[in-house]
Write a protein that holds these residues in place. Structure first.
Motif, PDB file in Angstrom:
ATOM      1  N   LEU A   1       1.066  -4.719  -6.777  1.00  0.00           N
ATOM      2  CA  LEU A   1       0.666  -6.105  -7.081  1.00  0.00           C
ATOM      3  C   LEU A   1       1.830  -7.061  -6.901  1.00  0.00           C
ATOM      4  CD1 LEU A   1      -1.329  -8.209  -8.156  1.00  0.00           C
ATOM      5  CD2 LEU A   1      -0.645  -7.535 -10.476  1.00  0.00           C
ATOM      6  N   LEU A   2       3.008  -6.674  -7.358  1.00  0.00           N
ATOM      7  CA  LEU A   2       4.175  -7.555  -7.255  1.00  0.00           C
ATOM      8  C   LEU A   2       4.523  -7.847  -5.797  1.00  0.00           C
ATOM      9  CD1 LEU A   2       6.483  -6.117 -10.086  1.00  0.00           C
ATOM     10  CD2 LEU A   2       5.125  -8.233 -10.108  1.00  0.00           C
ATOM     11  N   VAL A   3       4.367  -6.833  -4.933  1.00  0.00           N
ATOM     12  CA  VAL A   3       4.635  -7.059  -3.506  1.00  0.00           C
ATOM     13  C   VAL A   3       3.670  -8.095  -2.939  1.00  0.00           C
ATOM     14  CG1 VAL A   3       4.575  -6.003  -1.211  1.00  0.00           C
ATOM     15  CG2 VAL A   3       5.647  -4.788  -3.111  1.00  0.00           C
ATOM     16  N   LEU A   4       2.395  -7.976  -3.293  1.00  0.00           N
ATOM     17  CA  LEU A   4       1.407  -8.940  -2.799  1.00  0.00           C
ATOM     18  C   LEU A   4       1.681 -10.345  -3.328  1.00  0.00           C
ATOM     19  CD1 LEU A   4      -1.923  -6.907  -3.081  1.00  0.00           C
ATOM     20  CD2 LEU A   4      -0.607  -7.400  -1.018  1.00  0.00           C
ATOM     21  N   LEU A   5       2.096 -10.444  -4.587  1.00  0.00           N
ATOM     22  CA  LEU A   5       2.403 -11.759  -5.164  1.00  0.00           C
ATOM     23  C   LEU A   5       3.654 -12.361  -4.528  1.00  0.00           C
ATOM     24  CD1 LEU A   5       1.719 -11.030  -8.959  1.00  0.00           C
ATOM     25  CD2 LEU A   5       0.285 -12.341  -7.377  1.00  0.00           C
ATOM     26  N   ALA A   6       4.655 -11.528  -4.283  1.00  0.00           N
ATOM     27  CA  ALA A   6       5.912 -12.016  -3.714  1.00  0.00           C
ATOM     28  C   ALA A   6       5.762 -12.448  -2.263  1.00  0.00           C
ATOM     29  CB  ALA A   6       6.990 -10.941  -3.834  1.00  0.00           C
ATOM     30  N   THR A   7       4.781 -11.890  -1.577  1.00  0.00           N
ATOM     31  CA  THR A   7       4.592 -12.191  -0.150  1.00  0.00           C
ATOM     32  C   THR A   7       3.341 -13.040   0.082  1.00  0.00           C
ATOM     33  OG1 THR A   7       3.401 -10.090   0.145  1.00  0.00           O
ATOM     34  CG2 THR A   7       5.774 -10.087   0.569  1.00  0.00           C
ATOM     35  N   GLY A   8       2.909 -13.740  -0.947  1.00  0.00           N
ATOM     36  CA  GLY A   8       1.674 -14.517  -0.850  1.00  0.00           C
ATOM     37  C   GLY A   8       1.673 -15.517   0.291  1.00  0.00           C
TER      38      GLY A   8
ATOM     39  N   CYS B   1     -10.825  -3.796   1.358  1.00  0.00           N
ATOM     40  CA  CYS B   1     -10.299  -5.158   1.538  1.00  0.00           C
ATOM     41  C   CYS B   1      -9.033  -5.141   2.393  1.00  0.00           C
ATOM     42  CB  CYS B   1     -10.019  -5.782   0.173  1.00  0.00           C
ATOM     43  SG  CYS B   1      -9.699  -7.555   0.217  1.00  0.00           S
ATOM     44  N   SER B   2      -8.226  -4.081   2.254  1.00  0.00           N
ATOM     45  CA  SER B   2      -7.015  -3.997   3.069  1.00  0.00           C
ATOM     46  C   SER B   2      -7.357  -3.879   4.548  1.00  0.00           C
ATOM     47  CB  SER B   2      -6.164  -2.799   2.633  1.00  0.00           C
ATOM     48  OG  SER B   2      -6.746  -1.566   3.042  1.00  0.00           O
ATOM     49  N   PHE B   3      -8.487  -3.247   4.878  1.00  0.00           N
ATOM     50  CA  PHE B   3      -8.898  -3.158   6.274  1.00  0.00           C
ATOM     51  C   PHE B   3      -9.121  -4.556   6.861  1.00  0.00           C
ATOM     52  CE2 PHE B   3     -11.165   1.118   5.270  1.00  0.00           C
ATOM     53  CZ  PHE B   3      -9.934   1.744   5.177  1.00  0.00           C
ATOM     54  N   ILE B   4      -9.742  -5.429   6.079  1.00  0.00           N
ATOM     55  CA  ILE B   4      -9.991  -6.794   6.539  1.00  0.00           C
ATOM     56  C   ILE B   4      -8.668  -7.525   6.765  1.00  0.00           C
ATOM     57  CG2 ILE B   4     -11.118  -8.978   5.989  1.00  0.00           C
ATOM     58  CD1 ILE B   4     -12.970  -7.406   4.111  1.00  0.00           C
ATOM     59  N   VAL B   5      -7.730  -7.335   5.833  1.00  0.00           N
ATOM     60  CA  VAL B   5      -6.441  -8.014   5.942  1.00  0.00           C
ATOM     61  C   VAL B   5      -5.671  -7.491   7.158  1.00  0.00           C
ATOM     62  CG1 VAL B   5      -4.241  -8.439   4.789  1.00  0.00           C
ATOM     63  CG2 VAL B   5      -6.369  -8.442   3.460  1.00  0.00           C
TER      64      VAL B   5
ATOM     65  N   THR C   1      -0.516   5.734   7.746  1.00  0.00           N
ATOM     66  CA  THR C   1       0.790   6.373   7.608  1.00  0.00           C
ATOM     67  C   THR C   1       1.492   5.942   6.327  1.00  0.00           C
ATOM     68  OG1 THR C   1       1.200   6.780   9.945  1.00  0.00           O
ATOM     69  CG2 THR C   1       3.122   6.384   8.582  1.00  0.00           C
ATOM     70  N   THR C   2       1.517   4.640   6.076  1.00  0.00           N
ATOM     71  CA  THR C   2       2.218   4.130   4.903  1.00  0.00           C
ATOM     72  C   THR C   2       1.590   4.650   3.624  1.00  0.00           C
ATOM     73  OG1 THR C   2       2.757   2.127   6.143  1.00  0.00           O
ATOM     74  CG2 THR C   2       3.005   2.039   3.751  1.00  0.00           C
ATOM     75  N   PHE C   3       0.265   4.659   3.578  1.00  0.00           N
ATOM     76  CA  PHE C   3      -0.435   5.172   2.404  1.00  0.00           C
ATOM     77  C   PHE C   3      -0.096   6.648   2.187  1.00  0.00           C
ATOM     78  CE2 PHE C   3      -4.010   6.662  -0.096  1.00  0.00           C
ATOM     79  CZ  PHE C   3      -4.231   5.615  -0.974  1.00  0.00           C
TER      80      PHE C   3
ATOM     81  N   PHE D   1       0.806  -1.218   0.000  1.00  0.00           N
ATOM     82  CA  PHE D   1       0.000   0.000   0.000  1.00  0.00           C
ATOM     83  C   PHE D   1       0.842   1.273   0.000  1.00  0.00           C
ATOM     84  CE2 PHE D   1      -3.622  -2.486  -0.014  1.00  0.00           C
ATOM     85  CZ  PHE D   1      -4.702  -1.655  -0.278  1.00  0.00           C
ATOM     86  N   PHE D   2       2.133   1.146   0.260  1.00  0.00           N
ATOM     87  CA  PHE D   2       3.014   2.279  -0.015  1.00  0.00           C
ATOM     88  C   PHE D   2       2.954   2.612  -1.506  1.00  0.00           C
ATOM     89  CE2 PHE D   2       7.080   3.657  -1.750  1.00  0.00           C
ATOM     90  CZ  PHE D   2       7.320   4.811  -1.029  1.00  0.00           C
TER      91      PHE D   2
END
Length: 419
Positions: free
Chosen positions: A378-385, A318-322, A341-343, A220-221
Motif C-alpha cells: 500500500l505504501l508503494v502505491l501511495l508514494a507513487t500515486g 485490478c492490477s491487470f487493468i493497470v 515474475t515480480t509476484f 506487487f512484489f
C-alpha cells in the motif's frame, strides 16, 4: 453475477483460450509439489528438493519477461509452443534420469523453468480482440484471477492423485504432457495465430521503461511477499496445533475467500480510475492480513484466513487493468509477464523471510510478515500515486487496442498505448 461470466464464456474462442491457458500452466502451478514428491521418492533430502524447486522458480522468473518480449516481437505460436515443449522435455529428463547426477538434475529444472511459456500474459493480451468492450475485458481479468485460484487448488490434488495411482516420475511426465497439450490448444486458435503486437519503440528496457509499471511491480512484489509468507506461517500454525489437516483448511479458506472476492468484484461495473481503486483494494488486503497475527483457535483462524483472501483476486484483477494502461506500446505480453515474475519473486522472498520469523518469534511473527508485506504494498502505491495517474493525463484515446486489429474494442479503450 453468473450471467456476466456466462456472457464471456459464450464469446467465440473465450472458453477454449481460458481452458487451454489454465491447462498449459499446470506444470508451472504444480512444479513445487511435484519436484518435492519426486526427490523424496528418489531418496533425496528436503534440502535438495527445496534447492531444485528454488532453481526452477528462479529460472521461471528470468524466463517469463524474456519470452514475453519474444511473443511481442514474433507472435504467440512461434514462441509459446516451442517453449512449452522444451520446458516439458526438461522435466522429462528429471523424471527419467532421477537425482543420481545432481548437475543434470539442476540443469533439467533450470531448462524447464526458463522455458515455461508465458501463457498467462499471452491470454491477457488476447482478451481485447476476443471480447471487445472495456467492461467485458475487465470482467475477464477478474474471471482469470478466480480461475487461477481454482488451478492452484486443483493442480496439487491432481499431482497427488497421479502419485498415488502411478509414481512421482509418472506425475511429472503426465502433468507436463498435459501442459504441452494446453499450450497447443491455445496457439492453434485463431486469436492466437492472428494476434500481432503493435509496433514498438526499440529500447533495451522494453516494458520496464514505464514508470507506472515499475511502481505497480514494486507494490506487487510485497503482495507476493505477503502471500508467500502465509504458506510458511500456516504450516507453522498447523504444527503448533498438532494437526496437519489444519494447514489444508487454512489454505483452502484463503483460496475460497479469493474465489468469492474475485467473483463479486468481476460481477459489477466499476467507475473511476483503476489506479485509485487498486490503492483501496490493496489497503483492504493489508487490513485483512493484520488480524492473522492474533493466531486464535483453528476455527476462528480458518475464518480469518478466508477474510484475508477476499481482496486478493480483486487486487490481482485490478492490477491487470493497470498493467494494460501503463505498458508501453508493443510490450503488453512482456509487461504482464513482468507482473507474474515480480509476484513470484516476492512470494519466494516471503517464504524465505517467514521461516526465520518463526524461529525468532513464533507463528505470530511469521503472520506479521504477511501484514507488513500488505502495508508495504500500500505504501508503494501511495508514494507513487502521481506516476500511476499519468495515463489519465497523457494517454491518447485510440480507436482500437493493439491486440485488436479487427476493431472489436469500443472506441476509447486503450490497451498498451501511451503517448
Amino acid at each position: 453475477m453468473a450471467a456476466g461470466y456466462l456472457d464471456i464464456l459464450r464469446a467465440r474462442h473465450a472458453a477454449r483460450l481460458l481452458t487451454g491457458t489454465l491447462v498449459g500452466r499446470l506444470p508451472n502451478g504444480t512444479a513445487n509439489i511435484a519436484i518435492v514428491l519426486f526427490v523424496r521418492a528418489e531418496g533425496g533430502s528436503y534440502t535438495l528438493a527445496g534447492a531444485l524447486a528454488a532453481v526452477y522458480g528462479l529460472a521461471t522468473a528470468v524466463g517469463q519477461p524474456l519470452l514475453g518480449r519474444a511473443v511481442d516481437l514474433y507472435g504467440q505460436p512461434r514462441v509459446q509452443l516451442p517453449a512449452a515443449v522444451v520446458s516439458g522435455l526438461g522435466m522429462a529428463v528429471l523424471a527419467v534420469a532421477g537425482c543420481g547426477s545432481l548437475p543434470l538434475a539442476y540443469a533439467a529444472v533450470a531448462v524447464a523453468g526458463l522455458f515455461t511459456p508465458p501463457l498467462e500474459g499471452g491470454l491477457r493480451a488476447l482478451w481485447p480482440s476476443v471480447l471487445g468492450g472495456e467492461d467485458r475485458v475487465h470482467r475477464a481479468y477478474a474471471m482469470d484471477a478466480v480461475a487461477q485460484e481454482v488451478m492452484f487448488t486443483a493442480g496439487p490434488l491432481l499431482v497427488t492423485l497421479l502419485v498415488s495411482l502411478w509414481s512421482p516420475a509418472a506425475a511429472l511426465l503426465v502433468i507436463n504432457a498435459i501442459g504441452v497439450l494446453g499450450a497447443l490448444s491455445v496457439v492453434l486458435s485463431e486469436p492466437s495465430r492472428t494476434w500481432r503486437s503493435a509496433p514498438r519503440e526499440a529500447h533495451w528496457l522494453g516494458a520496464l521503461r514505464s514508470p507506472g509499471l515499475l511502481a505497480l511491480l514494486g507494490s506487487f512484489f510485497f503482495v507476493g511477499l505477503a502471500l508467500g509468507s502465509i504458506t510458511v506461517a500456516a504450516m507453522a500454525y498447523a504444527d503448533d496445533h498438532g494437526r496437519e489437516s489444519v494447514y489444508g483448511w487454512l489454505m483452502a479458506a484463503l483460496g475460497l475467500g479469493a474465489l468469492v472476492g474475485g467473483a463479486v468484484y468481476g460481477a459489477r461495473r466499476w467507475a473511476g480510475e483503476p489506479e485509485r481503486r487498486l490503492r483501496v483494494i490493496v489497503g483492504l488486503l493489508a487490513l485483512g492480513y493484520l488480524p492473522l497475527t492474533l493466531t486464535p483457535g483453528p476455527v476462528a483462524m480458518t475464518v480469518l484466513a478466508a477474510v484475508s483472501g477476499v481482496f486478493l483476486a480483486p487486487a490481482v484483477a485490478c492490477s491487470f487493468i493497470v498493467v494494460d494502461r501503463h505498458a508501453p506500446r508493443g510490450t503488453v505480453t512482456e509487461a504482464f509477464s513482468w507482473l507474474v515474475t515480480t509476484f513470484g519473486v516476492g512470494a519466494a522472498a516471503g517464504t524465505a523471510v517467514a521461516g526465520p520469523a518463526v524461529e525468532l518469534g513464533g507463528t505470530a511473527w511469521s503472520f506479521a510478515v504477511a501484514g507488513a508485506g500488505g502495508v508495504a504494498a500500500l505504501l508503494v502505491l501511495l508514494a507513487t500515486g502521481r506516476v500511476l495517474t499519468a495515463p489519465a493525463r497523457t494517454a491518447v484515446a485510440v480507436r482500437g487496442s493493439e491486440n485488436d486489429r479487427n476493431g472489436a474494442v469500443e472506441p476509447g479503450f486503450s490497451s498498451g498505448h501511451q503517448a
